[in-house]
Motif scaffolding. Structure first.
Motif, PDB file in Angstrom:
ATOM      1  N   LYS A  32       0.832  -1.201   0.000  1.00 61.32           N
ATOM      2  CA  LYS A  32       0.000   0.000   0.000  1.00 61.32           C
ATOM      3  C   LYS A  32       0.870   1.255   0.000  1.00 61.32           C
ATOM      4  O   LYS A  32       0.570   2.233  -0.708  1.00 61.32           O
ATOM      5  CB  LYS A  32      -0.901  -0.017   1.235  1.00 61.32           C
ATOM      6  CG  LYS A  32      -2.138   0.858   1.122  1.00 61.32           C
ATOM      7  CD  LYS A  32      -3.116   0.285   0.126  1.00 61.32           C
ATOM      8  CE  LYS A  32      -4.409   1.076   0.088  1.00 61.32           C
ATOM      9  NZ  LYS A  32      -5.356   0.563  -0.915  1.00 61.32           N
ATOM     10  N   GLY A  42      -3.579   1.057  -5.490  1.00 59.21           N
ATOM     11  CA  GLY A  42      -2.954  -0.158  -5.015  1.00 59.21           C
ATOM     12  C   GLY A  42      -3.952  -1.159  -4.463  1.00 59.21           C
ATOM     13  O   GLY A  42      -5.138  -0.848  -4.271  1.00 59.21           O
ATOM     14  N   PRO A  44      -5.748  -3.774  -1.662  1.00 62.76           N
ATOM     15  CA  PRO A  44      -6.024  -3.658  -0.221  1.00 62.76           C
ATOM     16  C   PRO A  44      -4.932  -4.343   0.585  1.00 62.76           C
ATOM     17  O   PRO A  44      -4.232  -5.227   0.079  1.00 62.76           O
ATOM     18  CB  PRO A  44      -7.373  -4.365  -0.061  1.00 62.76           C
ATOM     19  CG  PRO A  44      -7.448  -5.296  -1.222  1.00 62.76           C
ATOM     20  CD  PRO A  44      -6.741  -4.616  -2.361  1.00 62.76           C
ATOM     21  N   ILE A  45      -4.788  -3.958   1.835  1.00 62.85           N
ATOM     22  CA  ILE A  45      -3.708  -4.515   2.652  1.00 62.85           C
ATOM     23  C   ILE A  45      -3.924  -6.002   2.955  1.00 62.85           C
ATOM     24  O   ILE A  45      -3.008  -6.693   3.380  1.00 62.85           O
ATOM     25  CB  ILE A  45      -3.533  -3.728   3.966  1.00 62.85           C
ATOM     26  CG1 ILE A  45      -4.805  -3.781   4.819  1.00 62.85           C
ATOM     27  CG2 ILE A  45      -3.139  -2.293   3.687  1.00 62.85           C
ATOM     28  CD1 ILE A  45      -4.643  -3.140   6.188  1.00 62.85           C
TER      29      ILE A  45
END
Length: 304
Positions: A32, A42, A44-45
């Motif tokens: 991210k 970007g 998602p974590i």
């Protein structure tokens, strides 16, 4: 005795579980940050978790046979999980009684050796080239890490990581430990396999290096092992070289340690984003200079 063994087992299980569950999250945060620097949204974590689940659910295709080749992914992950049990991660290392600094150095090198063997036993010439580069990186980086840790052992007069960390907390910063910590941090970029030192993978040159023939569950285990390794080494850096501030309260100290680990991983990500890949000769020259820095730290420690 039985109660002590049960306690040690539970603490090992806690460290291993934390390393397994938190490492993909840290990788997601790093992705991210990388995307933010590139001015894009970007993934998602949580994307690394989904990547692992997707790979684990795929068919297990192999380019080579044999028991050793089949077991190398599990061995790689097992070695970094063993390292997690030997390294303090917010608290004393659960297996501190079973291995000192020398054992930690050997175990830390096992994952790199397993990846090299995987590449050499694959059918692809690109994998062999990647393994050759991995060997050169391992032989360049491991001495730097070892010397940096030996500086702490020399100052604390013990080979136990917990003893070194306690000495640091009690005696405060010193020139030799500060220099050794910087050398360890500079080598951490290569340990994490990030730019400018992702030479063994080099997607644009050798298309993944040692892992080019890996897919499905095997690739998932290798990727997971790499994420765990970078997290454990970040904890090792923070716990041994930069353990301050120390509040004496477990929960507060744990939160402080996690914050410092995240700062280290952010630094690794920023360096990864803003630097191009080095040639192998440039990397060797860089590590030679960092090695001299770690030797300077050892000299300061000897002088006192």
């Amino acid at each position: 005795m039985t109660a002590w063994l049960i306690k040690s087992f539970l603490l090992c299980l806690l460290n291993v579980t934390a390393a397994l569950l938190l490492s993909p999250l840290c990788e997601g945060i790093m992705r991210k940050i990388r995307a933010a620097i590139h001015s894009r949204m970007g993934p998602p974590i949580t994307q690394p978790y989904w990547d692992l689940l997707k790979l684990l659910g795929k068919e297990d295709l192999r380019s080579s046979g044999g028991i050793i080749y089949a077991g190398l992914p599990a061995l790689t992950l097992a070695s970094v999980l063993l390292l997690a049990a030997l390294v303090p991660m917010g608290t004393a290392a659960p297996l501190a009684f079973a291995g000192d600094l020398i054992v930690v150095i050997y175990v830390a090198a096992m994952s790199g050796v397993a990846i090299m063997l995987t590449g050499f036993s694959s059918a692809s010439p690109y994998a062999s080239i990647g393994s050759s580069r991995e060997m050169m990186m391992l032989l360049s980086v491991e001495p730097i890490l070892a010397i940096a840790l030996v500086v702490g052992a020399f100052k604390a007069k013990t080979l136990a990581l917990g003893g070194i960390a306690n000495w640091q907390i009690q005696n405060g910063p010193s020139i030799s430990m500060a220099i050794a910590g910087v050398a360890f941090l500079l080598a951490l970029q290569a340990v994490a396999g990030k730019l400018p030192f992702d030479i063994s993978e080099a997607d644009q040159e050798i298309m993944g290096g040692p892992l080019i023939e890996q897919s499905g569950p095997r690739l998932a285990l290798f990727r997971w092992a790499m994420w765990v390794k970078q997290l454990v080494f970040a904890f090792l850096l923070v716990e041994v070289f930069f353990p301050w501030p120390h509040f004496g309260t477990y929960l507060i100290d744990l939160i402080s340690t996690i914050v410092k680990v995240l700062v280290v991983l952010v630094l690794v990500t920023v360096v990864d984003v803003v630097n191009p890949r080095l040639r192998i000769d440039q990397a060797m020259g860089y590590f030679m200079r960092v090695g001299v820095t770690s030797l300077a730290a050892l000299a300061f420690a000897v002088i006192g």
